[in-house]
Design an enzyme around this catalytic site. Structure first.
Site, PDB file in Angstrom:
ATOM      1  CG  HIS A  65     -14.300 -51.453  65.970  1.00 38.88           C
ATOM      2  ND1 HIS A  65     -13.822 -50.216  66.328  1.00 38.88           N
ATOM      3  CD2 HIS A  65     -14.322 -51.473  64.616  1.00 38.88           C
ATOM      4  CE1 HIS A  65     -13.589 -49.494  65.241  1.00 38.88           C
ATOM      5  NE2 HIS A  65     -13.872 -50.237  64.191  1.00 38.88           N
ATOM      6  N   GLY A  66     -13.401 -55.225  68.817  1.00 43.22           N
ATOM      7  CA  GLY A  66     -13.646 -56.172  69.898  1.00 43.22           C
ATOM      8  C   GLY A  66     -15.049 -56.746  69.935  1.00 43.22           C
ATOM      9  CB  ALA A  69     -17.692 -54.354  67.039  1.00 42.95           C
ATOM     10  N   PRO A  70     -20.894 -54.319  66.558  1.00 42.07           N
ATOM     11  CG  PRO A  70     -21.701 -52.841  64.973  1.00 42.07           C
ATOM     12  CD  PRO A  70     -20.811 -52.909  66.160  1.00 42.07           C
ATOM     13  CB  VAL A  72     -17.368 -59.767  66.412  1.00 42.48           C
ATOM     14  CG1 VAL A  72     -16.033 -60.105  67.041  1.00 42.48           C
ATOM     15  CG2 VAL A  72     -18.142 -58.826  67.319  1.00 42.48           C
ATOM     16  CE  LYS A  87     -18.640 -57.478  58.823  1.00 38.03           C
ATOM     17  NZ  LYS A  87     -18.485 -56.419  57.813  1.00 38.03           N
ATOM     18  CG  ASP A 181     -16.079 -47.360  56.218  1.00 38.04           C
ATOM     19  OD1 ASP A 181     -15.410 -46.361  55.921  1.00 38.04           O
ATOM     20  OD2 ASP A 181     -16.347 -47.687  57.389  1.00 38.04           O
TER      21      ASP A 181
END
Length: 488
Positions: A65-66, A69-70, A72, A87, A181
């Site tokens: 998501h680069g 993203a919330p 990264v 992260k 997820d």
């Protein structure tokens, strides 16, 4: 749904400033021999992680998501040359540092060769970061949905399913049954191209954050009702993963279930798999996916029974994963450029000749902060220090080169990876390998994908007697140079 599937026919390292946290040892840990080389979970300083990721450089982002993203994920390299994945949570996540540390520490006690294991964390000030093993061969999503050279073979898809089921079974046995997820982006491949489950999914995205970030069409029905994840919810996620493996596409479970009920299995099966599996094997995997996707959580299998069901389906077990994936053997030698060869042989004279010939062309794009100072006497003296350093470097007066380059660097107005590279080599020739590696790493901070910085690190590591680390870093440099030259 469950009764009909039985009738299916043919288908488908840490620095000194880091603080080790004691880890509870399990005397009956069956996986001990597989992960003995991993360090204890520890806290990293933000400065250490900033250095490792070249200042959280955009070039080091590896999450799909680069940078917007919330949360990264960056690739990085510690001082001991161990590659890591970092992260970085956004600042609003996990406001309670103690709660974040306790959660990360619990996940960090897991050690298994089916996981991309958590090595540590950082909760300094408002920063919240997780540090894990780096997996260099991309995600399952990349290989399954966006493949470039060849589709994933049936035998490899079965291996992915088994390895992830084994990872879930291990986590459950250690009291960490909840995985948030589970999807194809959470499956990563190590340097041998073996599939592993990312440890990041064992923690929520924030203290109060949602457990699912993907499309709600792929979430278990009970999560939509209660907003809570249970161990049965994880099995549902595994079912969607099996659908991905069978179809080669990200099909919503409701649509897949309809195809299964209508016995329209050909529409569900990846056409690239034709002739690679028997009718029975395909039927069994679809049946297993159906059971995982049962609407009632209690009717889904547990992770232990998943493993038991998948073991008999394995094919070509003796074939290494990198062969099945069409990925170059990690132990195979890469063709080296003249600079790479010179670093491998520790021919520092040849390295000097090449760096002198290249000059400063690789400084293009490096950050510089020139202002009116450039025209002041102080700035002129700084530029003169660089010129004197270059002259000394050219004439192989490496002690003088070190002194002049140091004067230039200490002013700090201009940033030059080439100056760091030249001082690194000067240190190396002057038998100061630790200083040499420090400078090579600084050059990498300025230019994260500059192959010369990696080559000089490899030479310095060889001088320090760290042969394995030197070989790995040399490979990194060679791969970067190949990509730069368009020959990868």
């Amino acid at each position: 749904m469950g009764c009909e599937c039985s009738k299916l026919t043919a288908c488908c390292w840490s620095t000194d400033q880091n603080k080790s946290i004691p880890e509870a040892r399990d005397a009956e840990n069956e996986e001990k021999s597989e992960v003995d080389d991993l360090p204890l979970f520890c806290e990293y300083s933000i400065d250490a992680l900033r250095m490792a990721t070249s200042g959280f450089s955009v070039e080091n982002i590896v999450s799909e998501h680069g940078e917007k993203a919330p949360n990264v994920v960056y690739k990085g390299k510690l001082e001991n040359q161990k590659q890591i994945a970092v992260k970085k949570f956004n600042r609003s996540a996990w406001p309670d540092a103690r709660q974040f540390l306790e959660e990360a520490k619990a996940v960090g006690q897991l050690r298994n060769n089916r996981l991309a294991n958590l090595l540590g964390c950082c909760c300094e000030g408002e920063e919240r970061l997780l540090v894990a093993e780096f997996m260099p061969n991309d995600t399952l999503a990349k290989h399954l949905f966006h493949w470039e050279t060849q589709p994933m073979q049936w035998a490899m898809r079965l291996r992915v399913a088994l390895h992830i089921a084994q990872a879930l079974e291990y986590c459950t046995s250690k009291g960490r049954a909840l995985y948030h997820d589970l999807n194809a982006y959470r499956i990563v491949f190590d340097d041998e191209a073996n599939p592993r489950l990312s440890c990041f999914g064992l923690m929520k995205n924030s203290r109060d954050g949602k457990s699912y970030s993907t499309n709600l069409a792929f979430t278990p029905p009970e999560y939509l009702r209660t907003g809570r994840v249970t161990s049965e919810s994880v099995i549902y996620g595994f079912g969607t993963l099996l659908l991905d493996l069978i179809s080669g596409k990200h099909i919503p479970p409701s649509h897949a279930v309809d195809l299964i009920r209508d016995r329209n299995i050909q529409m569900l099966t990846d056409s690239c798999l034709e002739g690679q599996f028997s009718n029975n094997d395909g039927t069994e995997l679809v049946r297993l996916a159906s059971r995982c996707l049962e609407y009632e959580p209690r009717e889904r299998p547990n992770s232990k029974s998943l493993v038991a069901a998948l073991i008999p389906l394995q094919r070509d077990s003796e074939v290494p994963s990198h062969v099945l994936m069409g990925i170059q053997n990690p132990s195979a030698a890469l063709p080296l450029s003249p600079l790479g060869e010179a670093c491998l042989r520790m021919d520092l004279t040849a390295v000097h000749e090449i760096l002198e010939k290249i000059g400063y062309k690789d400084d293009e794009g490096a950050a510089t902060e020139l202002s009116f100072q450039m025209w002041t006497n102080q700035m002129q003296e700084t530029l003169n220090s660089k010129k004197k350093g270059d002259a000394a470097f050219r004439h192989k007066d490496f002690r003088a080169a070190i002194e002049c380059y140091t004067q230039f660097i200490d002013v700090g107005t201009m940033v030059s990876p080439t100056v760091y590279a030249r001082r690194s080599l000067s240190y190396l020739i002057s038998d100061m390998p630790q200083e040499a590696i420090n400078d090579a790493m600084q050059a990498q901070v300025i230019s994260p994908v500059w192959h010369i910085a990696f080559y000089l690190q490899a030479a310095a590591l060889s001088a320090l007697g760290k042969d394995n680390e030197a070989q790995a870093t040399l490979r990194d440099g060679s791969m970067l140079e190949s990509k730069r030259n368009g020959t990868a």
